[in-house]
Write a protein that holds these residues in place. Structure first.
Motif, PDB file in Angstrom:
ATOM      1  N   SER A  33      12.892 -21.891  -8.070  1.00  0.00           N
ATOM      2  CA  SER A  33      14.259 -21.475  -8.407  1.00  0.00           C
ATOM      3  C   SER A  33      15.238 -22.612  -8.148  1.00  0.00           C
ATOM      4  N   ARG A  34      16.357 -22.540  -8.808  1.00  0.00           N
ATOM      5  CA  ARG A  34      17.401 -23.555  -8.615  1.00  0.00           C
ATOM      6  C   ARG A  34      18.174 -23.257  -7.335  1.00  0.00           C
ATOM      7  N   THR A  35      18.626 -24.317  -6.718  1.00  0.00           N
ATOM      8  CA  THR A  35      19.427 -24.172  -5.498  1.00  0.00           C
ATOM      9  C   THR A  35      20.749 -24.890  -5.702  1.00  0.00           C
ATOM     10  N   ILE A  36      21.724 -24.492  -4.923  1.00  0.00           N
ATOM     11  CA  ILE A  36      23.042 -25.134  -4.991  1.00  0.00           C
ATOM     12  C   ILE A  36      23.114 -26.179  -3.895  1.00  0.00           C
ATOM     13  N   GLU A  37      23.427 -27.404  -4.307  1.00  0.00           N
ATOM     14  CA  GLU A  37      23.554 -28.485  -3.339  1.00  0.00           C
ATOM     15  C   GLU A  37      24.818 -28.259  -2.521  1.00  0.00           C
ATOM     16  N   THR A  43      23.847 -27.590  -9.137  1.00  0.00           N
ATOM     17  CA  THR A  43      22.566 -26.902  -9.042  1.00  0.00           C
ATOM     18  C   THR A  43      21.446 -27.922  -9.199  1.00  0.00           C
ATOM     19  N   SER A  45      16.870 -28.509  -8.650  1.00  0.00           N
ATOM     20  CA  SER A  45      15.565 -27.873  -8.534  1.00  0.00           C
ATOM     21  C   SER A  45      14.554 -28.935  -8.144  1.00  0.00           C
ATOM     22  N   SER A  46      13.532 -28.521  -7.419  1.00  0.00           N
ATOM     23  CA  SER A  46      12.479 -29.460  -7.042  1.00  0.00           C
ATOM     24  C   SER A  46      11.396 -29.534  -8.117  1.00  0.00           C
TER      25      SER A  46
END
Length: 103
Positions: A33-37, A43, A45-46
């Protein structure tokens, strides 16, 4: 196991021709899932595979690639376009179905 979609892209809204719609694409589904920096709020993603978009000349080539590399895939068939053959003169016909005459 990786998941991917195999599809033929639709025409762009600004596009009248069929350029770039004949080829088949294999695009990976996001596995993370995408994360917020926290610093800038962007946004991220790894998962870098979701950036890949592989192009193939035919659906069979895309399926063969997915099976060769042990990728779970889902084929999304394109919708068939309905063609209406209409003449410009039909706008001025006296036996029009639409009763609203604006000319």
């Amino acid at each position: 196991m990786l998941k991917a979609r195999i599809y033929q892209p639709a025409r762009n809204a600004m596009q009248s021709g069929l350029a770039k719609t004949r080829r088949w694409h294999l695009k990976f589904e996001p596995s993370a899932s995408r994360t917020i920096e926290p610093l800038m709020g962007h946004t991220s993603s790894s998962d870098t595979r979701q950036q890949l978009d592989l192009n193939f000349d035919s659906k069979q080539d895309a399926i063969a690639y997915a099976e060769r590399h042990h990728i779970d895939y889902q084929v999304m068939e394109p919708k068939q376009k309905k063609r209406r053959i209409v003449a410009y003169a039909d706008n001025f016909a006296t036996k029009r179905v639409d009763g609203n005459w604006t000319h």
